[in-house]
Design an enzyme around this catalytic site. Structure first.
Site, PDB file in Angstrom:
ATOM      1  N   CYS A 381      55.683  58.706  15.003  1.00  0.00           N
ATOM      2  CA  CYS A 381      56.757  57.793  14.622  1.00  0.00           C
ATOM      3  C   CYS A 381      56.828  56.614  15.599  1.00  0.00           C
ATOM      4  CB  CYS A 381      58.073  58.543  14.473  1.00  0.00           C
ATOM      5  SG  CYS A 381      59.144  57.723  13.267  1.00  0.00           S
ATOM      6  N   HIS A 508      56.843  62.615  10.630  1.00  0.00           N
ATOM      7  CA  HIS A 508      56.987  63.645  11.665  1.00  0.00           C
ATOM      8  C   HIS A 508      56.335  64.950  11.207  1.00  0.00           C
ATOM      9  CE1 HIS A 508      60.080  61.621  14.226  1.00  0.00           C
ATOM     10  NE2 HIS A 508      60.304  60.957  13.099  1.00  0.00           N
ATOM     11  N   GLU A 510      55.771  67.464  12.868  1.00  0.00           N
ATOM     12  CA  GLU A 510      56.349  68.618  13.573  1.00  0.00           C
ATOM     13  C   GLU A 510      57.449  69.312  12.767  1.00  0.00           C
ATOM     14  OE1 GLU A 510      56.814  65.472  14.316  1.00  0.00           O
ATOM     15  OE2 GLU A 510      58.770  65.037  15.212  1.00  0.00           O
TER      16      GLU A 510
HETATM   17  N1  GLN Z   1      62.838  53.708  16.204  1.00  0.00           N
HETATM   18  C1  GLN Z   1      61.771  53.739  15.254  1.00  0.00           C
HETATM   19  C2  GLN Z   1      62.249  53.389  13.860  1.00  0.00           C
HETATM   20  O1  GLN Z   1      63.399  53.477  13.565  1.00  0.00           O
HETATM   21  C3  GLN Z   1      61.064  55.079  15.268  1.00  0.00           C
HETATM   22  C4  GLN Z   1      61.947  56.241  14.917  1.00  0.00           C
HETATM   23  C5  GLN Z   1      61.401  57.565  15.336  1.00  0.00           C
HETATM   24  O2  GLN Z   1      60.550  57.669  16.217  1.00  0.00           O
HETATM   25  N2  GLN Z   1      61.878  58.641  14.734  1.00  0.00           N
HETATM   26  O3  GLN Z   1      61.466  53.050  13.014  1.00  0.00           O
END
Ligand code: GLN
Length: 531
Positions: A381, A508, A510
Site C-alpha cells: 500500500c 493488502h 496480509e
Molecule cells: N496513505 C495511502 C493512501 O491513502 C496509503 C494507505 C495505506 O497504506 N493503507 O492511499
C-alpha cells in the site's frame, strides 16, 4: 439445529486474549463440523476503528466487504479461515447511528428513545443478524472492553436479556486474570471472584470461566474458583502463556472448552476433533529453527500496528521451514546516509502501509537502497507508493515526484487522488475499501507467485492511486504494472523484472493470509528471501 450463541466477556484487565480464546473456540467447533461465525462488539463510540491512530487500537483490519474493523477479526479469519463481513464488527457508534437514523425517519412513532429498550434491542438485533443471513450452528460474540467499563453496560444488558430468551441455546464465558504475587509466592483468585460478582450483579452468571495465568493453576485453586463463582469445576479452564497463540486451540481442546460449551447447550460432544492440519502446522513451526531475517520498515513502533503483516510473514516462513525473525526498523530513523547500516543483515525488507507524511523519507531511502542492491522487497500500500515515488525521482529523473497526500505542490504527482475521491469531504469510511479484482499479467513474477492465476480478489484500504498518466513511462523504464483492476483501470501490482524480488501491491495481501492458507505473495517473498 437452532443457532446457538456463545458470549465472551472479559474481566480484571484488558489484553488477556479474549480474541484468541474466541478464535480458538470457533476453530474447535468448526473442527467438529459445525458452521460458525465470530463477531466482535466494541463499546467505543467511533463508528469504526478506521479513523483511529494505530497507537490507540493497533492495526485496523479490513473485511472483504470493506468494513474497517478491530484487529481481532484478523485472528478470527486466520484461525478459522471464515470470511467475516461488516456485520461481524459492531461498535457503540454504529448502534447509536442506526437508532438515531430510525428516530429521524420516524420509526419510533412518538416514543422516547432510551438505552433500554431501544439501544439494547438494536444490539440484540445485530447479535442475531449474521444467523439471519445464512444458516449458522454457532455465533460466538466477543464483547470488547472489560467488565466495569461504563460504556459496556448496554452490551451486557443485551446479552443478559438474550441469555434469558434463548435459554439452553446460549452460554456465557468469562475470561479473567489470575495474578501471581511473587512476594507472597501465591496465585490470587480474588480479582476473578470480584469480576464474577460484578457480572452477577448485572444479572449474568458465567457458566464457563477461562483464567488467564502465567503459572499452572492447581486443582485446588480451580475448585476454589468454582466454589466461589457458582461454576462447575470442569468449567474452570486455564489459559496459561504459551510460546505461540496457535497452540491455544490445542490447549483448549485438551481441557475440553468446546466439549463443556456443547454440554451446557444440551449437545453431546462425541469424540474430540483431530485438528490434523493444524497440528501439522504447529509441528512444522516447532521444527523450523533456521532463521530468515525480515526488516519491517514502518513508523509505528508497536507490535499490534502491523499485526497481520507479522503473522502473514511468520506463517509463510513455517511453510518454508524457517523461523521468521522480524526486525522493526523505524523509517523516521532511516536516511540515505545510514540506510545500508540500518538494513544490514536483512534477507528481505517489507515497506509498510501507513498514512501521512511522517517517516516517508526513510521509506523512500529504503526502497532506493533495496532496489539498487537487489534485496528482496515487498511494498504494501503506502509501501508501493513509496517504491513508485522513488522510481520516479531516481530513474525517471522527476526530482520532485510525490504523492498528493504528502505534498500539495509537486509538479509530478505520480501518486494522486482519483476524480471521485476528490469530491469526498468526510474522512471516515470513504477510502477504497474491501475486495476488488486484480488481473495479473501473464509471464510476470507476481503471476508466477500466484500459481499463474488470471485474476485475484484482494482487499484494499487507501485513498491514493498510481497516476495513470505516468504508467507508460514507468513501464518503459522497467517498473512494470503487472496487476491492474480491470473495472477502473487502476494499478494494483508493480514489479521490477530481473530484480530478485521487488514487488509492490496497492492492496493488502496480509488481510487474507491465514494459517492454513498463507497468501501466495508472502510465500513467494519468503522463498526468495531464503534462496
Ligand atoms: N496513505 C495511502 C493512501 O491513502 C496509503 C494507505 C495505506 O497504506 N493503507 O492511499
Amino acid at each position: 439445529m437452532s443457532t446457538k450463541y456463545i458470549f465472551i466477556t472479559g474481566g480484571v484487565a484488558s489484553s488477556l486474549g479474549k480474541g484468541i480464546i474466541s478464535a480458538s473456540l470457533g476453530k474447535l467447533l468448526q473442527a467438529r463440523g459445525y458452521k460458525i461465525t465470530i463477531q466482535k462488539f466494541d463499546p467505543y463510540i467511533n463508528i469504526d476503528p478506521g479513523t483511529l491512530n494505530p497507537y490507540e487500537h493497533g492495526e485496523c483490519y479490513v473485511t472483504a466487504d470493506g468494513q474497517e474493523t478491530d484487529l481481532d477479526l484478523g485472528h478470527y479469519e486466520r484461525f478459522t479461515g471464515i470470511r467475516t463481513t461488516r456485520d461481524n464488527s459492531v461498535t457503540t457508534g454504529r448502534i447509536y447511528q442506526s437508532v438515531i437514523e430510525g428516530e429521524r425517519r420516524g420509526d419510533y412513532l412518538g416514543k422516547t428513545i432510551q438505552v433500554v429498550p431501544h439501544i439494547t434491542d438494536e444490539i440484540k438485533r445485530r447479535i442475531r443478524l449474521n444467523a439471519s443471513k445464512e444458516p449458522l450452528d454457532f455465533v460466538i460474540t466477543e464483547i470488547g472492553g472489560t467488565i466495569g467499563d461504563i460504556e459496556s453496560q448496554p452490551f451486557l444488558e443485551a446479552i443478559r436479556q438474550l441469555r434469558w430468551e434463548l435459554g439452553k441455546d446460549a452460554v456465557n464465558i468469562h475470561l479473567t486474570y489470575v495474578p501471581y504475587l511473587a512476594a507472597a509466592g501465591e496465585l490470587k483468585t480474588k480479582p476473578t471472584q470480584t469480576s464474577v460478582k460484578q457480572l452477577q450483579g448485572l444479572g449474568i452468571q458465567p457458566e464457563i470461566l477461562v483464567l488467564r495465568t502465567e503459572h499452572d493453576l492447581s486443582d485446588e485453586l480451580r475448585a476454589k474458583v468454582a466454589h466461589f463463582c457458582n461454576v462447575d469445576v470442569e468449567a474452570v479452564i486455564q489459559s496459561q502463556d504459551l510460546p505461540s497463540i496457535y497452540q491455544v486451540p490445542v490447549n483448549m481442546l485438551l481441557q475440553g472448552l468446546d466439549a463443556i460449551c456443547l454440554r451446557k447447550m444440551g449437545i453431546e460432544p462425541g469424540p474430540a476433533p483431530a485438528l490434523g492440519e493444524w497440528r501439522n502446522y504447529l509441528e512444522r513451526r516447532e521444527r523450523a529453527t533456521e532463521v530468515v531475517n525480515i526488516g519491517l520498515v514502518g513508523k509505528y513502533d508497536l507490535q499490534d500496528a502491523y499485526k497481520s503483516i507479522r503473522e502473514s510473514l511468520a506463517h509463510a516462513g513455517v511453510y518454508h521451514d524457517r523461523k521468521v525473525k522480524i526486525t522493526f526498523i523505524n523509517s523516521e530513523s532511516i536516511d540515505e546516509g545510514n540506510v545500508a547500516e540500518k538494513l544490514s543483515g536483512m534477507d528481505g525488507v517489507v515497506i509498510c502501509p501507513g498514512f501521512g507524511h511522517r517517516g516517508i523519507d526513510g521509506k523512500i531511502a529504503a526502497a532506493k537502497y533495496t532496489r539498487e542492491n537487489n534485496i528482496p522487497t515487498f511494498g504494501i500500500c503506502l509501501g508501493l507508493q513509496m517504491m513508485v515515488i522513488e522510481f520516479a525521482r531516481n530513474v525517471l529523473g522527476y526530482r520532485d515526484a510525490d504523492s498528493r497526500e504528502m505534498n500539495g505542490k509537486s509538479s509530478h504527482f505520480v501518486i494522486d487522488l482519483m476524480e471521485e475521491q476528490k469530491k469526498i469531504t468526510q474522512m471516515g469510511g470513504t477510502m477504497r475499501l474491501g475486495e476488488y479484482v486484480c488481473r495479473l499479467r501473464e509471464g510476470s513474477r507476481a503471476w508466477e507467485a500466484y500459481g499463474r492465476l488470471d485474476v485475484t480478489w484482494e482487499r484494499h484500504r487507501h485513498r491514493y492511486e498510481i497516476n495513470n498518466l505516468y504508467r507508460e513511462e514507468f513501464e518503459s523504464a522497467g517498473l512494470k504494472c503487472v496487476g491492474v483492476n480491470t473495472e477502473s483501470d487502476l494499478v494494483e501490482i508493480v514489479e521490477i523484472p530481473g530484480h530478485k524480488w521487488y514487488i509492490g501491491t496497492q492492496f493488502h495481501p496480509e488481510y487474507s493470509s491465514t494459517v492454513l492458507k498463507p497468501h501466495p505473495l508472502f510465500m513467494d517473498f519468503i522463498k526468495t528471501c531464503i534462496s
